[in-house]
Design an enzyme around this catalytic site. Structure first.
Site: not given
Ligand code: ASP
Length: 308
Positions: A174, A202, A204-205, A225-226, A228
């Protein structure tokens, strides 16, 4: 020490990047991409442009770069398509815009911004977001534009190895930017393809205001990022701002505390944070995070591994 007049922080995802594991091309290519994005955002801020324009410019550059999981080079869903999420927030007005599951807009961050500036809504999804994008006259592309052979290979690998819900290597890619401008206004923007092999719509955050993205002039701007799901459960971006506003934490203390809570729940990832006074920090519990910082004092820093 006097704080710089403007500050820009960017990220291109956190994950299991350790020295020797990335190919030379991945390492050098990602650093070049981060540098280009810092230059794009810094050019705006150096000409007294707004934090909103700076984070938009920096995230657009990262969306255009296939090294990162956003825009061109986004990961594939289980069904083999690219569904894009993005968010933006203005700390001055606390105006916010977000999109999820967009498929045709070249730069999803611009669509999120159009939602904020040209609709009464905060979040639009899927076909509706695509329709709004066309009506707004944003640059449209064939969905193939987002697809790359490397992301397809990652999807095939995930399916073949039955790797489960998350990319086993936690290569979160991300992208995001936070900035404070010459007027002391902060802004945050985040853009992503989400997770490889995501199913069932789905989300994410990243497009969830308060989870992966938040900005408030009374506290700070945050992009995450992480994994989510964990960031949504903790409301990470808002929680960091709330700690700064109500407990008086500085950016580093607030970010480290909330990433610590994330880790207790089993979550991995990181955040970039900047406050209106120019203090700024990275915080992550993964081995690496693609990241960069530029300031009006002439500083320009790009890094990948945790020890840089
Ligand atoms: N945070 C993002 C998600 O969960 C993924 C990412 O950080 O690459 O969609």
């Amino acid at each position: 020490m006097t704080q710089p007049k403007w500050t820009l922080l960017i990220h291109g995802g956190a994950g299991s990047m350790v020295r020797g594991k990335l190919s030379a091309e991945q390492d050098e290519g990602a650093r070049a991409g981060l540098s280009t994005a810092l230059d794009a955002g810094s050019a705006v801020l150096a000409h007294s442009g707004s934090a909103m324009d700076a984070v938009s410019a920096a995230v657009m550059a990262l969306e255009d770069d296939a090294h990162f999981n956003a825009g061109h080079g986004a990961v594939f869903t289980y069904k083999g398509i690219n569904e894009l999420d993005a968010a933006i927030m203005d700390g001055k007005t606390r105006g916010a815009g977000a999109v999820t599951g967009a498929r045709y807009t070249r730069n999803p961050v611009l669509l999120a911004r159009a939602v904020m500036e040209h609709s009464p809504h905060v979040m639009l999804s899927r076909e509706g977001a695509d329709e709004f994008s066309r009506e707004q006259g944003l640059d449209q592309v064939d969905p193939d534009y987002f697809a790359t052979p490397e992301r397809w290979r990652q999807l095939e690998e995930l399916k073949a190895k039955k790797l489960g819900w998350y990319d086993i290597d936690m290569k979160y890619g991300t992208v995001g930017a936070v900035a404070v401008d010459n007027d002391g206004n902060v802004a945050a923007a985040t853009s992503t393809g989400g997770l490889t092999g995501k199913r069932w719509g789905r989300i994410g955050d990243s497009p969830v205001i308060g989870a992966g993205n938040y900005a408030d002039n009374r506290a700070c701007a945050v992009s995450a990022t992480g994994a989510g799901e964990f960031f949504i459960r903790l409301g990470v971006a808002h929680e960091i701002c709330a700690r700064m506003r109500m407990l008086g934490d500085d950016a580093k203390a607030a970010a480290d505390h909330v990433i610590g809570e994330l880790e207790e729940l089993g979550g991995t990832g990181g955040v970039i944070v900047t406050a209106p006074d120019g203090t700024a920090t990275f915080s992550f519990n993964t081995p690496g995070m693609y990241r960069g910082r530029a300031t009006s004092a002439g500083e320009k820093y790009v890094a990948i591994y945790g020890d840089e």
